[in-house]
Design a protein around this motif. Sequence first.
Motif, PDB file in Angstrom:
ATOM      1  N   VAL A  18       0.838  -1.206   0.000  1.00  0.00           N
ATOM      2  CA  VAL A  18       0.000   0.000   0.000  1.00  0.00           C
ATOM      3  C   VAL A  18       0.871   1.255   0.000  1.00  0.00           C
ATOM      4  N   LEU A  19       1.966   1.234   0.754  1.00  0.00           N
ATOM      5  CA  LEU A  19       2.856   2.394   0.798  1.00  0.00           C
ATOM      6  C   LEU A  19       3.590   2.572  -0.524  1.00  0.00           C
ATOM      7  N   GLN A  20       3.979   1.463  -1.150  1.00  0.00           N
ATOM      8  CA  GLN A  20       4.624   1.560  -2.459  1.00  0.00           C
ATOM      9  C   GLN A  20       3.670   2.165  -3.481  1.00  0.00           C
ATOM     10  N   ARG A  21       2.437   1.727  -3.432  1.00  0.00           N
ATOM     11  CA  ARG A  21       1.438   2.266  -4.359  1.00  0.00           C
ATOM     12  C   ARG A  21       1.165   3.740  -4.058  1.00  0.00           C
ATOM     13  N   LEU A  22       1.143   4.092  -2.765  1.00  0.00           N
ATOM     14  CA  LEU A  22       0.911   5.484  -2.396  1.00  0.00           C
ATOM     15  C   LEU A  22       2.047   6.378  -2.875  1.00  0.00           C
ATOM     16  N   ASP A  23       3.285   5.898  -2.780  1.00  0.00           N
ATOM     17  CA  ASP A  23       4.415   6.668  -3.308  1.00  0.00           C
ATOM     18  C   ASP A  23       4.255   6.916  -4.802  1.00  0.00           C
ATOM     19  N   SER A  24       3.786   5.899  -5.510  1.00  0.00           N
ATOM     20  CA  SER A  24       3.575   6.056  -6.952  1.00  0.00           C
ATOM     21  C   SER A  24       2.477   7.079  -7.235  1.00  0.00           C
ATOM     22  N   ILE A  25       1.402   7.032  -6.456  1.00  0.00           N
ATOM     23  CA  ILE A  25       0.302   7.985  -6.648  1.00  0.00           C
ATOM     24  C   ILE A  25       0.775   9.408  -6.378  1.00  0.00           C
ATOM     25  N   ILE A  26       1.558   9.586  -5.311  1.00  0.00           N
ATOM     26  CA  ILE A  26       2.076  10.917  -4.982  1.00  0.00           C
ATOM     27  C   ILE A  26       3.008  11.401  -6.077  1.00  0.00           C
ATOM     28  N   TYR A  27       3.868  10.497  -6.577  1.00  0.00           N
ATOM     29  CA  TYR A  27       4.777  10.890  -7.668  1.00  0.00           C
ATOM     30  C   TYR A  27       3.990  11.327  -8.901  1.00  0.00           C
ATOM     31  N   ASP A  28       2.968  10.550  -9.248  1.00  0.00           N
ATOM     32  CA  ASP A  28       2.167  10.880 -10.431  1.00  0.00           C
ATOM     33  C   ASP A  28       1.491  12.238 -10.275  1.00  0.00           C
ATOM     34  N   ALA A  29       0.914  12.470  -9.096  1.00  0.00           N
ATOM     35  CA  ALA A  29       0.225  13.746  -8.869  1.00  0.00           C
ATOM     36  C   ALA A  29       1.205  14.914  -8.910  1.00  0.00           C
ATOM     37  N   ARG A  30       2.356  14.743  -8.284  1.00  0.00           N
ATOM     38  CA  ARG A  30       3.369  15.806  -8.269  1.00  0.00           C
ATOM     39  C   ARG A  30       3.880  16.084  -9.673  1.00  0.00           C
ATOM     40  N   LEU A  31       4.055  15.024 -10.459  1.00  0.00           N
ATOM     41  CA  LEU A  31       4.497  15.187 -11.846  1.00  0.00           C
ATOM     42  C   LEU A  31       3.486  15.987 -12.656  1.00  0.00           C
ATOM     43  N   ARG A  32       2.206  15.658 -12.476  1.00  0.00           N
ATOM     44  CA  ARG A  32       1.172  16.376 -13.230  1.00  0.00           C
ATOM     45  C   ARG A  32       1.098  17.849 -12.815  1.00  0.00           C
ATOM     46  N   TRP A  33       1.281  18.129 -11.517  1.00  0.00           N
ATOM     47  CA  TRP A  33       1.214  19.517 -11.036  1.00  0.00           C
ATOM     48  C   TRP A  33       2.356  20.364 -11.575  1.00  0.00           C
ATOM     49  N   THR A  34       3.522  19.751 -11.791  1.00  0.00           N
ATOM     50  CA  THR A  34       4.722  20.530 -12.128  1.00  0.00           C
ATOM     51  C   THR A  34       5.109  20.440 -13.601  1.00  0.00           C
ATOM     52  N   MET A  35       4.353  19.745 -14.424  1.00  0.00           N
ATOM     53  CA  MET A  35       4.693  19.657 -15.844  1.00  0.00           C
ATOM     54  C   MET A  35       4.673  21.040 -16.485  1.00  0.00           C
ATOM     55  N   PRO A  36       5.627  21.337 -17.378  1.00  0.00           N
ATOM     56  CA  PRO A  36       5.623  22.665 -18.010  1.00  0.00           C
ATOM     57  C   PRO A  36       4.430  22.902 -18.932  1.00  0.00           C
ATOM     58  N   ARG A  37       3.886  21.828 -19.542  1.00  0.00           N
ATOM     59  CA  ARG A  37       2.734  21.927 -20.443  1.00  0.00           C
ATOM     60  C   ARG A  37       2.982  22.937 -21.567  1.00  0.00           C
ATOM     61  N   THR A  38       4.195  22.917 -22.092  1.00  0.00           N
ATOM     62  CA  THR A  38       4.540  23.798 -23.204  1.00  0.00           C
ATOM     63  C   THR A  38       4.979  22.964 -24.400  1.00  0.00           C
ATOM     64  N   LEU A  39       4.943  23.566 -25.568  1.00  0.00           N
ATOM     65  CA  LEU A  39       5.305  22.882 -26.804  1.00  0.00           C
ATOM     66  C   LEU A  39       6.810  22.917 -26.991  1.00  0.00           C
ATOM     67  N   ASP A  40       7.424  21.759 -27.213  1.00  0.00           N
ATOM     68  CA  ASP A  40       8.841  21.687 -27.545  1.00  0.00           C
ATOM     69  C   ASP A  40       8.957  21.754 -29.061  1.00  0.00           C
TER      70      ASP A  40
END
Length: 734
Positions: A18-40
């Motif tokens: 459960v903790l391993q899965r929670l770490d993955s969920i937190i990583y995914d959420a943090r990644l989505r929050w901080t993505m630049p969302r710009t065109l390369d």
Amino acid sequence: MPLLFALLHATDVLPIGVLQRLDSIIYDARLRWTMPRTLDERIVVVDIDEKSLAEVGHWPWARVRLAELMDELFDRQQISVIGFDVVFPEEDDTSGLQQLRRLASGELKDEPGFLQKLQQLQGSLDYDALFAKSLQQRPVVLGYYFTSDRGGRTAGVLPPPVMDKGAMRGLPIKVTSWNGFGANIAPIASATPLGGFFNPFVDPDGVVRSVPLIAQYQDRYYEPLSLAVFRLLMGLPSVEPGFPPEGSVPGEYNNLESVRLRLGQKTFSIPVAESVTTLVPFRGPGGPEGGSFRYVSASDLIAKRIPPGTLKGKIVLLGTTAPGLLDHRVTPVGETYSGVEIHANLLSGLLDNRMLVQPDYARGFDLVVLLLAGLVLAVALPLLTARRALVLSAVVIAGILALNFALYTGAGLVLPVAAALTMALVTSALNMSYGYFVESRSKRELANLFGTYVPPELVDEMVKDPDSYSMKAASRELTVMFCDMRNFTKVSEKLQPAQVQELLNTLFNRLTDVIRSNRGTIDKYMGDCVMAFWGAPVEIEQPAHYAVKCALEMANAVRRINEEQRAKGMAEIGVGVGLNTGMMFVGDMGSDIRRSYTVIGDAVNLGSRLEGLSKVYGVDIVASETTRRQAPDFAWQELDRVRVKGKEQSVAIYWPAAPAGRIDAAAQEELQVWAAFLEAYRAQDWDHCDLLLPELRRMNPKKFLYELYAQRVASLRTLPLDPEWDGTSRFETK
């Protein structure tokens, strides 16, 4: 206990899924929050989409079409490099060349014309050769894939490895390895020596978050497509394992710190995780509408619908988004994410040096955070009140999250946080739960002790620190109040017992509510008298202020009761209140049979005497000098200096006219005239008194106090002046 389980998880002694899965969920959420969302703008995906399949035909296409596409991209569009997210493991027989060759060696081998014609056509019908020729001398990276099965099946020809077995120094480095592959056929593979695998790394939950930066096959090491394209752009630097400096890591260490690209004296390091994988720094949602990369349909290029030079200098990745070709992955930023865009995101991160990494010291970091946060909570929470414990827990949790987020955004470090976060939450919850039950028990005990005396809100305050309260006697400066009903005996003589009970209950209920709303402690009910005090068992600021405010509100409550009495045709009731502030003993007192939480002392007796004086001076409240001094936010009228029974020292007594901010100009003027009168009275200036008394009667004709002093002045005028007299009135009765 939560800390112990978290430590066992962090050290891999007892991994908790459960903790391993929670770490993955937190990583995914943090990644989505901080993505630049710009065109390369640098990277373009040439897409084998549904439109291309409809126009060109089903996949795989005739390689002569792909040769035309290569010429279009390099000659007409002038791209800088192309990487293939597709593989060509079988020969192309769409031209019919293989069938013609079989005929030439069989049924038509004796036909010279046929053999001559075949020889002439062979060059134009060998689509694999044509495609291979279109790749030669051009910056091309071919794609292939690795597999793992029992048979270790292989197809095609692998490109040269980037490292051999000796590069790892014989250490058991944990590298992703496979035993089979599907690569390009020899003519195509030999056209360009550079290739990269396009296998991602799939986590146990089925989500692609990373790509192996180095993969092992038969003691040789290969690179992924994105790294191969990046190296081609850099001038093909060599690939080396990045070991930590000798002596920097104690003990045996069998992991790589990075993968290094070396070109002359220049070195570019790519940090890697424990399995020599690197996290994909996704830019944003995938697909043509995602906005991270430009998509161009392959059919538009083949049909030359794209103006020349549109893609000049671009990095091209050839892949597919067509659902039928099954190149979609589940990623943190989308459940149907094109495989080619995974490589595009990793390539973009390499170009910007914007890489994320879970360092090899992540486990040690997790242990340090767990120990620090766990020890702080374990030591501090039991010592704090519920509110402060909640604040501390919130601070610790916020600190864990803030530190983790700061290292992520500032240094690209992906560190575990689920174990520490869960430990803090569970520890706090257990502490709050335990505190709740203990507090409930303490509240019940305190309620049993003080519930009949103290308002519920004060009991709630006491529960926060129950060890600070007891029935044990103590000496404190408190304010005591005695409240007696005037004329109650006379009124009750005309009522039935039930009516007396109803009236008395109404009086006590109203007055009790007023006392409790002003944070007072009820001492006892004595016939038609109520006794209360302020400042114990809960110490409060300005107890005298609350007591005076309560006395004024009680007088108003009795007036409202009298309005109800008049409406019923019944006689009115008066009220007399005595207030005094001073040192007194407070605690549980009485016999073994009957005890009560009460106050005793000389200051209490004076309060009782002052209540009796309210009848003498015709006012509803009489307060001592000490009470007046500690309640300066009221307008006061001095009544007299008195020497009551049992006291040799005279005491100044006062009546609270109103809160200081609510007294009108006329009342203020009256108080000023009265102060001048008292000065003349104590100076035995009877003529001046006779001048001021009519003015006071005019201002307040109904005030008995002025009649009392008019009688005193008339009586004292007949006596000779007494140089020892200080204006004090003596009372010998209680």
